[in-house]
Scaffold this motif. Structure first.
Motif, short mmCIF file in Angstrom:
data_model
loop_
_atom_site.label_atom_id
_atom_site.label_comp_id
_atom_site.label_asym_id
_atom_site.label_seq_id
_atom_site.Cartn_x
_atom_site.Cartn_y
_atom_site.Cartn_z
N LYS A 45 128.11 70.97 -54.68
CA LYS A 45 128.27 69.53 -54.50
C LYS A 45 128.05 69.13 -53.05
CE LYS A 45 129.40 68.78 -58.76
NZ LYS A 45 128.38 68.37 -59.67
N LEU A 46 126.90 69.50 -52.52
CA LEU A 46 126.50 69.08 -51.18
C LEU A 46 126.01 67.64 -51.23
CD1 LEU A 46 124.66 72.29 -49.98
CD2 LEU A 46 126.93 71.54 -49.34
N PRO A 47 125.77 67.01 -50.09
CA PRO A 47 125.30 65.62 -50.09
C PRO A 47 124.02 65.44 -50.90
CG PRO A 47 125.92 66.27 -47.88
CD PRO A 47 126.02 67.48 -48.74
N VAL A 48 123.83 64.24 -51.39
CA VAL A 48 122.70 63.93 -52.25
C VAL A 48 121.37 64.09 -51.50
CG1 VAL A 48 121.64 62.09 -53.63
CG2 VAL A 48 124.12 62.36 -53.60
N ASN A 49 121.37 63.81 -50.20
CA ASN A 49 120.13 63.94 -49.42
C ASN A 49 119.59 65.35 -49.44
OD1 ASN A 49 120.24 61.26 -48.77
ND2 ASN A 49 121.14 61.59 -46.75
N ILE A 50 120.47 66.35 -49.41
CA ILE A 50 120.01 67.74 -49.42
C ILE A 50 119.35 68.08 -50.74
CG2 ILE A 50 120.78 70.14 -49.34
CD1 ILE A 50 122.80 69.28 -47.21
N SER A 51 119.96 67.65 -51.84
CA SER A 51 119.34 67.94 -53.14
C SER A 51 118.04 67.16 -53.32
CB SER A 51 120.31 67.64 -54.28
OG SER A 51 120.62 66.26 -54.32
N LEU A 52 117.94 65.98 -52.72
CA LEU A 52 116.70 65.21 -52.78
C LEU A 52 115.59 65.90 -51.98
CD1 LEU A 52 115.43 62.52 -53.75
CD2 LEU A 52 116.07 61.57 -51.54
N TYR A 53 115.91 66.37 -50.77
CA TYR A 53 114.93 67.13 -49.98
C TYR A 53 114.53 68.41 -50.71
CZ TYR A 53 115.99 64.11 -46.01
OH TYR A 53 116.15 63.03 -45.19
N ALA A 54 115.50 69.06 -51.34
CA ALA A 54 115.20 70.29 -52.07
C ALA A 54 114.27 70.01 -53.24
CB ALA A 54 116.49 70.94 -52.55
N ALA A 55 114.49 68.91 -53.95
CA ALA A 55 113.62 68.57 -55.09
C ALA A 55 112.20 68.26 -54.62
CB ALA A 55 114.20 67.38 -55.85
N PHE A 56 112.08 67.46 -53.56
CA PHE A 56 110.74 67.14 -53.04
C PHE A 56 110.06 68.39 -52.48
CE2 PHE A 56 112.07 62.53 -52.48
CZ PHE A 56 111.35 62.11 -53.58
N GLY A 57 110.82 69.24 -51.80
CA GLY A 57 110.25 70.47 -51.27
C GLY A 57 109.79 71.41 -52.37
N THR A 58 110.58 71.51 -53.43
CA THR A 58 110.21 72.38 -54.55
C THR A 58 108.95 71.88 -55.23
OG1 THR A 58 112.54 72.92 -54.92
CG2 THR A 58 111.01 73.36 -56.72
N ILE A 59 108.89 70.59 -55.48
CA ILE A 59 107.70 70.02 -56.13
C ILE A 59 106.48 70.12 -55.22
CG2 ILE A 59 106.68 67.89 -56.99
CD1 ILE A 59 109.53 67.16 -57.98
#
Length: 138
Positions: A45-59
């Protein structure tokens, strides 16, 4: 005797004919790291920005890895058959244009893939140019 200019020597890093899957390995590793970061950020449950960066980086890196795999497979096939790869690329371009002309829904996907191929070329060429790699043919 013909001497190449500085710009031609720089562009050789972007036009390498060596067949190596090392760039594909690095792009796949970056994709997996961003995917792992996304999984950990959801689990902890880290901040939403980290998961957003991770999703864009993965894609993004996933598309770059697929584009690199496609490029290396075409180059390897041309090398195995002792052909120039330019003919293969011209054939793929003709197929893409005809497909986009027949089915207009494919235009966005083809543009996305061509953009991924261009960005892949910039990333791989920049890494080769900065590392000083001499893996090109003179």
């Amino acid at each position: 005797m013909k001497f190449s200019s500085g710009l031609q020597r720089l562009l050789r890093h972007f036009q390498t004919r060596s067949l190596s899957f090392s760039a594909f390995k690095w792009l796949t590793l970056a994709t997996l790291c961003f995917g792992l970061l996304g999984a950990v950020s959801d689990w902890v449950k880290l901040p939403v920005n980290i998961s957003l960066y991770a999703a864009f980086g993965t894609i993004g890196f996933g598309l770059m890895a697929l584009a690199e795999l496609f490029v290396q497979c075409v180059e390897r096939m041309a090398a195995k058959l002792c052909h120039e790869s330019n003919y293969y690329w011209a054939g793929f371009t003709a197929i893409a244009i005809i497909s986009a002309n027949q089915n207009h829904d494919l235009v966005n996907n083809l543009l996305l893939f061509s953009l991924a191929l261009l960005i892949r070329g910039l990333i791989v060429g920049s890494v080769r140019a900065l590392s000083g790699s001499k893996s090109y043919r003179a």
